[in-house]
Design a protein around this motif. Structure first.
Motif, short mmCIF file in Angstrom:
data_model
loop_
_atom_site.label_atom_id
_atom_site.label_comp_id
_atom_site.label_asym_id
_atom_site.label_seq_id
_atom_site.Cartn_x
_atom_site.Cartn_y
_atom_site.Cartn_z
N LEU A 11 0.83 -1.21 0.00
CA LEU A 11 0.00 0.00 0.00
C LEU A 11 0.86 1.26 0.00
O LEU A 11 0.53 2.24 -0.68
N ALA A 12 1.95 1.24 0.75
CA ALA A 12 2.86 2.38 0.75
C ALA A 12 3.46 2.58 -0.65
O ALA A 12 3.59 3.71 -1.13
N ARG A 13 3.82 1.48 -1.29
CA ARG A 13 4.36 1.55 -2.65
C ARG A 13 3.30 2.09 -3.62
O ARG A 13 3.60 2.91 -4.49
N ALA A 14 2.06 1.62 -3.45
CA ALA A 14 0.98 2.07 -4.33
C ALA A 14 0.74 3.57 -4.18
O ALA A 14 0.53 4.28 -5.18
N ARG A 15 0.76 4.07 -2.95
CA ARG A 15 0.57 5.51 -2.74
C ARG A 15 1.68 6.30 -3.43
O ARG A 15 1.43 7.34 -4.05
#
Length: 364
Positions: A11-15
């Motif tokens: 999720l951090a990577r997606a953001r």
């Protein structure tokens, strides 16, 4: 042994990808998958590439933004607006961003989808929100999503794992604390807390040595670059910050939680967009709604969790905002007293404070 990222790291990577304008692939539990990119950071080439894949591209916006545009939000808190065949990037940005609404009020006709599963569209809007972007996402349904993501080196986010994390407050971990003598008290100490989800760190300023067995004088203060640092006259944040610290210094003990939730949780860029809308005649709540946000997007559970980790089960809360009291109580922190903090009214923020009282329930 595995070095692969877990769902929090995905999720951090997606953001990060969305902030850079890179699409991500969201995968549902029913075999549905979508290509998603943030409207704010999309470019003309990627929009053209998305259209070239075929299918029906949609722009997912919040119900608040849809209300402004007189569009139907058939999916509850979001609306899926079908991209017209001739719609280019200016159309996408015009629907997502209210900056020019008064200059170009007619965006439509806007056709909203009402059939099919909107769960991934909802998650895409949540993701761009938490990335501190305008809450609007371009989406296109995909077949063979795994192959498509692998071929294009895109981050894949499974909804069944991501949804619970997006709904909760990220766990916090103490990083370091050190003595910090201040004007209000030489007996100061700064504690740094880091969320697991890679978002902004939060701080606790401890004055003196508060007795953990007694209610501590505490304040949840949301970061305000313009007010705290620049001395803005449009809000009362700077005076509240200094007033709270001064009161704790006078009493000899206290805890001020400095939470990095700028602009009521929408980020500094979106806050400045709201300011620009206020210059057009909208109040602070109306401006947030036109941008597609709720009145207040902050998560006060963060402050409660820090207080718990520091060993404070009860507080005397310095606030004019009853929502903070309710959030503390709901998260297991007992509020034995609400201590008013009425400072900082100016000619420039009089209407702002009146709106906070009338529409957000602040006790002024």
């Amino acid at each position: 042994m595995s070095f692969a990222p877990d769902i929090t790291e995905l999720l951090a990577r997606a953001r990060s990808d969305l902030r850079m304008g890179v699409p991500v692939v969201l995968v549902g539990t029913d075999g549905q998958a979508v290509l998603a990119m943030a409207a704010e950071t999309a470019d003309a080439q990627r929009l053209a590439d998305l259209r070239a894949l075929g299918g029906t591209a949609v722009l997912a916006i919040t119900a608040r933004r849809a209300e402004t545009l007189k569009a139907r939000a058939y999916d509850g808190e979001i609306a899926r607006i079908v991209l017209p065949p001739d719609a280019g990037l200016p159309w996408v940005l015009g629907v997502a961003d209210p900056a020019d609404d008064l200059k170009s009020p007619m965006k439509g006709p806007l056709i909203a989808q009402r059939d099919g599963n909107a769960a991934l569209h909802r998650m895409a809007v949540d993701l761009v929100k938490t990335a501190r972007l305008l809450p609007a996402a371009l989406l296109l349904e995909l077949s063979q999503a795994a192959d498509f993501a692998s071929k294009n080196s895109l981050t894949v986010v499974p909804a069944i794992l991501a949804k619970p994390l997006l709904a909760r407050s990220s766990p916090l971990h103490p990083v370091v604390s050190a003595r910090l003598p201040m004007d209000v008290s030489e007996a100061g100490r700064l504690h740094i807390y880091r969320p697991e989800d890679g978002s902004e760190e939060h701080y606790a300023i401890e004055i003196g040595r508060p007795d953990r067995t007694k209610p501590v004088l505490a304040r949840l203060h949301s970061a305000c670059f313009t007010g705290d640092l620049m001395g803005s006259l449009k809000c009362d944040c700077g005076p509240q910050l200094r007033g709270a610290l001064a009161q704790m210094g006078a009493e000899g003990t206290g805890v001020l939680l400095y939470l990095n939730q700028e602009g009521r949780g929408i980020g500094l860029a979106n806050k400045m967009r709201a300011y620009s809308l206020q210059d057009q005649g909208f109040d602070t709540v109306e401006a947030n709604h036109r941008l597609g946000f709720e009145d207040d997007e902050r998560d006060f559970r963060i402050g409660a969790n820090i207080l718990k980790s520091m060993g404070f089960p009860s507080v005397r809360l310095l606030t004019n905002n009853p929502a903070k009291v309710t959030s503390m109580e709901n998260t297991g922190i007992r509020v034995v007293e609400r201590v008013p903090l009425k400072v900082g009214q100016t000619a420039q923020n009089r209407n702002y404070l009146a709106t906070k009282a009338a529409k957000s329930g602040h006790i002024l």
